[in-house]
Design a protein around this motif. Sequence first.
Motif, PDB file in Angstrom:
ATOM      1  N   PHE A 173       0.867  -1.185   0.000  1.00  0.00           N
ATOM      2  CA  PHE A 173       0.000   0.000   0.000  1.00  0.00           C
ATOM      3  C   PHE A 173       0.898   1.227   0.000  1.00  0.00           C
ATOM      4  O   PHE A 173       1.779   1.357   0.848  1.00  0.00           O
ATOM      5  N   LEU A 174       0.678   2.122  -0.964  1.00  0.00           N
ATOM      6  CA  LEU A 174       1.483   3.341  -1.065  1.00  0.00           C
ATOM      7  C   LEU A 174       0.559   4.542  -1.165  1.00  0.00           C
ATOM      8  O   LEU A 174      -0.322   4.597  -2.021  1.00  0.00           O
ATOM      9  N   ILE A 227      -2.556   0.381  -4.214  1.00  0.00           N
ATOM     10  CA  ILE A 227      -2.290  -0.897  -3.562  1.00  0.00           C
ATOM     11  C   ILE A 227      -2.132  -1.967  -4.640  1.00  0.00           C
ATOM     12  O   ILE A 227      -2.951  -2.079  -5.556  1.00  0.00           O
ATOM     13  N   LYS A 228      -1.020  -2.708  -4.542  1.00  0.00           N
ATOM     14  CA  LYS A 228      -0.736  -3.729  -5.548  1.00  0.00           C
ATOM     15  C   LYS A 228      -0.087  -4.934  -4.893  1.00  0.00           C
ATOM     16  O   LYS A 228       0.594  -4.815  -3.869  1.00  0.00           O
ATOM     17  N   LEU A 237       4.095   4.034   3.448  1.00  0.00           N
ATOM     18  CA  LEU A 237       4.260   2.698   2.887  1.00  0.00           C
ATOM     19  C   LEU A 237       3.832   1.646   3.901  1.00  0.00           C
ATOM     20  O   LEU A 237       4.262   1.684   5.055  1.00  0.00           O
ATOM     21  N   ILE A 238       2.965   0.735   3.466  1.00  0.00           N
ATOM     22  CA  ILE A 238       2.560  -0.381   4.312  1.00  0.00           C
ATOM     23  C   ILE A 238       2.755  -1.664   3.520  1.00  0.00           C
ATOM     24  O   ILE A 238       2.335  -1.771   2.372  1.00  0.00           O
ATOM     25  N   VAL A 239       3.414  -2.639   4.139  1.00  0.00           N
ATOM     26  CA  VAL A 239       3.665  -3.925   3.491  1.00  0.00           C
ATOM     27  C   VAL A 239       2.936  -5.013   4.264  1.00  0.00           C
ATOM     28  O   VAL A 239       3.101  -5.143   5.476  1.00  0.00           O
ATOM     29  N   GLU A 251      -3.575  -3.150   9.764  1.00  0.00           N
ATOM     30  CA  GLU A 251      -4.371  -4.366   9.847  1.00  0.00           C
ATOM     31  C   GLU A 251      -5.501  -4.370   8.828  1.00  0.00           C
ATOM     32  O   GLU A 251      -5.985  -5.432   8.437  1.00  0.00           O
ATOM     33  N   ASN A 252      -5.932  -3.186   8.393  1.00  0.00           N
ATOM     34  CA  ASN A 252      -7.052  -3.075   7.451  1.00  0.00           C
ATOM     35  C   ASN A 252      -6.700  -2.152   6.282  1.00  0.00           C
ATOM     36  O   ASN A 252      -7.362  -1.138   6.058  1.00  0.00           O
ATOM     37  N   PRO A 253      -5.656  -2.467   5.512  1.00  0.00           N
ATOM     38  CA  PRO A 253      -5.241  -1.573   4.425  1.00  0.00           C
ATOM     39  C   PRO A 253      -6.279  -1.437   3.326  1.00  0.00           C
ATOM     40  O   PRO A 253      -6.377  -0.387   2.691  1.00  0.00           O
ATOM     41  N   VAL A 254      -7.065  -2.478   3.077  1.00  0.00           N
ATOM     42  CA  VAL A 254      -8.074  -2.413   2.021  1.00  0.00           C
ATOM     43  C   VAL A 254      -9.175  -1.433   2.406  1.00  0.00           C
ATOM     44  O   VAL A 254      -9.637  -0.637   1.583  1.00  0.00           O
TER      45      VAL A 254
END
Length: 205
Positions: free
Chosen positions: A50-51, A67-68, A95-97, A155-158
């Motif tokens: 997530f960027l 997000i990819k 940035l989240i991985v 925990e909930n990037p979507v």
Amino acid sequence: MLKKLLFITVLLASFGSYAQGLKVLITEKKKGKRIVLVAENKTTDTLNVFLMVNAQGYRKSASKPVIKNIPPKAKVPMITLIELSGEESTYTYDLIVNEEELDINISHDNQVKDIERTIDGRLVLFSADGCEKCTVLSDSLTKRRIDHRVFNINENPVVYRQFMAFIERKLTSETKIRFPVIWNKDEAVFGYDDLEKTISELAKQ
């Protein structure tokens, strides 16, 4: 033209941030006024990345969440920044991985419907690991019995991606994404400086 380049992560002061940086490397490829940010997966696993770019001096399309799923040992373009003539160009990013590959083939219409059901008429806080202000605000709201929901974007990037897509019309090149991101019934607020003033405003709704 003076060019500034500043990289940040959501978990700047934590070990988690450092670990994410070891897993995914963000680099840029510049050609003329175009800068392509590329995510490189340094691991042998597929990672969900997530960027969120906070850009100034670039076209409005720069300030959007992306997000990819990044295959093992692969490099994937994430977003293209296009500089505006005659303006100073700067950007930062969050940035989240995620370890698990997520189903990101969700239509924009479904995203809007999903997030509308989640935030409709509610007070919602989007927090991040290591965000002390997020914890303080949530605890203060709880003590004052102000009903709210909290989503940790690690925990909930979507959910967070859907929310940012939902409010993208409110984002400009000057928007600075600060946490907590507060959805106050029908308005997005990015961070706060005065805790008591913020609580008073939220309590009015």
